[in-house]
Structure formats: C-alpha cells, structure tokens
Design a protein around this motif. Structure first.
Motif, short mmCIF file in Angstrom:
data_model
loop_
_atom_site.label_atom_id
_atom_site.label_comp_id
_atom_site.label_asym_id
_atom_site.label_seq_id
_atom_site.Cartn_x
_atom_site.Cartn_y
_atom_site.Cartn_z
N GLU A 161 0.82 -1.20 0.00
CA GLU A 161 0.00 0.00 0.00
C GLU A 161 0.86 1.26 0.00
O GLU A 161 2.06 1.22 0.23
N ARG A 162 0.21 2.36 -0.22
CA ARG A 162 0.85 3.66 -0.43
C ARG A 162 1.96 3.92 0.60
O ARG A 162 1.76 3.83 1.81
N GLY A 163 3.16 4.22 0.08
CA GLY A 163 4.25 4.67 0.92
C GLY A 163 5.00 3.61 1.68
O GLY A 163 5.94 3.93 2.42
N ALA A 164 4.66 2.34 1.52
CA ALA A 164 5.37 1.28 2.25
C ALA A 164 6.85 1.26 1.87
O ALA A 164 7.22 1.59 0.74
N TYR A 165 7.68 0.84 2.82
CA TYR A 165 9.13 0.74 2.61
C TYR A 165 9.55 -0.69 2.93
O TYR A 165 9.31 -1.17 4.04
N VAL A 166 10.20 -1.34 1.96
CA VAL A 166 10.62 -2.73 2.13
C VAL A 166 12.14 -2.79 2.06
O VAL A 166 12.74 -2.43 1.05
N GLY A 167 12.77 -3.23 3.16
CA GLY A 167 14.22 -3.21 3.28
C GLY A 167 14.92 -4.27 2.44
O GLY A 167 14.31 -5.25 1.99
N GLY A 179 0.73 -2.75 4.82
CA GLY A 179 -0.09 -1.56 4.96
C GLY A 179 0.63 -0.27 4.64
O GLY A 179 1.87 -0.19 4.63
N ALA A 180 -0.17 0.76 4.40
CA ALA A 180 0.35 2.07 4.02
C ALA A 180 1.35 2.60 5.05
O ALA A 180 1.12 2.54 6.25
N TRP A 181 2.48 3.09 4.54
CA TRP A 181 3.52 3.75 5.31
C TRP A 181 4.15 2.85 6.38
O TRP A 181 4.80 3.32 7.31
N SER A 188 13.98 -9.47 6.27
CA SER A 188 12.80 -10.04 6.92
C SER A 188 12.02 -10.94 5.97
O SER A 188 12.11 -10.81 4.75
N SER A 189 11.24 -11.85 6.57
CA SER A 189 10.34 -12.72 5.81
C SER A 189 8.92 -12.45 6.28
O SER A 189 8.56 -12.78 7.42
N VAL A 190 8.12 -11.85 5.41
CA VAL A 190 6.76 -11.47 5.75
C VAL A 190 5.83 -12.59 5.31
O VAL A 190 5.70 -12.87 4.12
N LEU A 191 5.16 -13.21 6.28
CA LEU A 191 4.32 -14.38 5.99
C LEU A 191 2.83 -14.06 6.00
O LEU A 191 2.02 -14.93 5.67
N GLY A 192 2.46 -12.85 6.39
CA GLY A 192 1.05 -12.47 6.43
C GLY A 192 0.91 -10.97 6.30
O GLY A 192 1.88 -10.26 6.00
N ASP A 193 -0.28 -10.47 6.54
CA ASP A 193 -0.55 -9.05 6.37
C ASP A 193 0.13 -8.22 7.46
O ASP A 193 0.21 -8.63 8.62
N VAL A 194 0.59 -7.02 7.07
CA VAL A 194 1.19 -6.06 7.98
C VAL A 194 0.27 -4.85 8.05
O VAL A 194 -0.08 -4.27 7.02
N PRO A 195 -0.16 -4.42 9.25
CA PRO A 195 -1.03 -3.26 9.35
C PRO A 195 -0.33 -1.97 8.92
O PRO A 195 0.90 -1.90 8.88
N PRO A 196 -1.10 -0.93 8.63
CA PRO A 196 -0.50 0.36 8.27
C PRO A 196 0.29 0.97 9.42
O PRO A 196 -0.03 0.77 10.60
N GLY A 197 1.34 1.72 9.06
CA GLY A 197 2.06 2.54 10.02
C GLY A 197 2.85 1.79 11.07
O GLY A 197 3.03 2.30 12.19
N GLU A 198 3.36 0.60 10.73
CA GLU A 198 4.13 -0.18 11.69
C GLU A 198 5.46 -0.61 11.10
O GLU A 198 5.62 -0.68 9.89
N VAL A 199 6.43 -0.93 11.97
CA VAL A 199 7.72 -1.48 11.56
C VAL A 199 7.73 -2.95 11.96
O VAL A 199 7.52 -3.30 13.12
N ALA A 215 6.41 9.14 8.51
CA ALA A 215 5.51 8.17 7.89
C ALA A 215 4.13 8.21 8.52
O ALA A 215 3.10 8.13 7.83
N LEU A 216 4.07 8.34 9.84
CA LEU A 216 2.78 8.42 10.51
C LEU A 216 2.02 9.68 10.14
O LEU A 216 0.79 9.67 10.02
N ASP A 217 2.74 10.78 9.91
CA ASP A 217 2.09 12.00 9.44
C ASP A 217 1.41 11.77 8.09
O ASP A 217 0.28 12.22 7.86
N GLU A 218 2.11 11.08 7.19
CA GLU A 218 1.52 10.79 5.88
C GLU A 218 0.32 9.86 6.03
O GLU A 218 -0.69 10.01 5.34
N LEU A 219 0.42 8.89 6.91
CA LEU A 219 -0.70 7.97 7.13
C LEU A 219 -1.92 8.73 7.62
O LEU A 219 -3.05 8.48 7.16
N ARG A 220 -1.73 9.69 8.52
CA ARG A 220 -2.85 10.48 9.03
C ARG A 220 -3.46 11.36 7.95
O ARG A 220 -4.67 11.59 7.95
N ARG A 221 -2.62 11.84 7.06
CA ARG A 221 -3.16 12.66 5.97
C ARG A 221 -4.16 11.86 5.14
O ARG A 221 -5.21 12.35 4.78
N GLY A 222 -3.77 10.63 4.83
CA GLY A 222 -4.66 9.75 4.09
C GLY A 222 -5.08 10.29 2.74
O GLY A 222 -6.10 9.87 2.18
#
Length: 235
Positions: A161-167, A179-181, A188-199, A215-222
């Motif tokens: 989703e919008r603005g996500a960062y994958v290392g 999730g967004a931002w 890392s190995s992502v095996l399921g959904d990640v909520p918005p605005g988390e590391v 990133a949280l500021d952008e998430l709040r803007r929506g």
C-alpha cells in the motif's frame, strides 16, 4: 520533452543518473537539491543546478524525484505536494537491464534500477523507487510512493500500500498486504498481512514498533497527489 532534471543529489539520485546515462534516451540537465552547499558543484560529473523549486523555471524538462532514506521515506510524497507538478511532467526511468513484461504497468515518476524484473500483470504506481535486483511476480500491486530496496522479492498477488518501505533482501509471501507507510526490515520474511504505520522485522517478521513520525504523518493525511497507474511510454 527529452530533457530531465533529478530532484535530489544523494545516493538514490546518483544511481538514477547512472540509469539515465545507461539508457541514453533522456538528456540529463542536472540535479536540484535544497542543500545550498551543493549548489554549483558536480556530483559524479553531473551539476547541481540549485534548489528544488528551480524546477518551475525549467518547464521544458521532465522530472524524477529521488530523495528519502529509511528514517524518512515519506520525503518523496512531501516534495510531490510541495512542487505541485502535473503528472505529465514526470519521467519514468527504467534501467536497460530491467525486465518489464508487456502486461505490466509503471506509473509516472517511478524509477526501476538495474536487473529489476516485473513478470506478469504487475502494477507499479507513481513515484515508486525500485532498487537493483528486485523481483515483482504475477499480479503484484505496488501503490504510489513505495520504496523497494535492493534484492526484495514479492510472491504473487502481493499488495504494497501507499508509501510502504521494504528493506534490502526482504521476502513477502504470496497474497500478503503490507499496509500504508509501514516499514519492513532488511532480510525479513513477511508471511502475512502487515497493518499500516508499523515497523516489522525478523524471520518470520513481527511487529517491532510504530513507524517514525514522518511516515505516521503521511498515514494520518490519508490523501495527497495520486496519479493514475499507467503503462505508457517508459521515458
């Protein structure tokens, strides 16, 4: 318009300049950067012409925005809002070694660096940064302002989703949504959904903490500039 300016003069901007040189389709006029210490200097032989707002004085040039880092990966989104350029001012830079299938789409302002692969029916939005050796497989959707760093692999049907960062070197299992931002740590190995605005970090990836304030500021803007995903000319 076959002239280009790159906004930013850091590592990602320098890599993009090299991709532009290797592709040989656009004439690179120089970098724009808000650091006054860089103005009038050269970066890898490319001049830094002035601050970012100088883009408005170069109406004949196309633009890519190449700023941001793991601590502030929302910087591109802020600059897009600040500059207020129409979508048709943005170029799409694709390194000649990248493989983009005929059924895939790449939006304006996005950059695909060396040896990226988009296999089948991949949709990449606007202002997306795709670093070397990233593999996006069938039916992946990468929304605006996402950053995919070197060696990322996405299984089929993943949604970033919008603005996500994958290392670097991270793996995302097929069908998962990041999730967004949110930010995925390197390796890392992502095996399921990640909520918005988390590391999330680790293998399997788990929540570490909330994302940093930008990133949280952008998430709040929506909201903010959104360009239609398109598969037009990759220039």
């Amino acid at each position: 318009m076959n002239e280009l300016v790159i906004i930013g003069a850091g590592g990602f901007a320098r890599e993009t300049a090299q991709a532009v040189h290797d592709a040989g389709e656009l004439k690179l006029l120089g970098h724009l950067d808000d650091n006054p210490a860089l103005h009038g200097t050269d970066v890898d032989g490319v001049p830094v012409l002035g601050d970012c707002d100088l883009v408005h004085g170069l109406p004949g040039a196309r633009v890519v925005i190449c700023v941001g880092n793991p601590r502030d990966y929302a910087a591109r989104a802020r600059l897009v809002r600040r500059l207020g350029l129409p979508a048709d001012r943005y170029a799409t830079v694709v390194h000649p070694t990248a493989v983009v299938s005929a059924t895939s789409e790449v939006g304006p302002g996005s950059v695909l660096l060396a040896h990226c692969v988009l296999t089948a029916a991949v949709r990449v939005g606007a202002q997306v940064a795709v670093m070397p050796h990233v593999v996006l497989t069938h039916d992946d959707v990468v929304e605006d302002h996402v950053t995919l760093t070197s060696g990322v692999r996405l299984g089929g049907g993943v949604r970033l989703e919008r603005g996500a960062y994958v290392g670097s070197g991270a793996l995302v299992r097929e069908g998962a949504t990041v999730g967004a931002w949110s930010q995925i740590g390197m390796g890392s190995s992502v095996l399921g959904d990640v909520p918005p605005g988390e590391v999330w970090v680790g293998s399997p990836a788990r929540r570490l903490r909330a994302a940093e304030a930008p990133a949280l500021d952008e998430l709040r803007r929506g909201q903010g500039p959104r360009h239609e995903q398109c598969g037009g000319p990759l220039t």
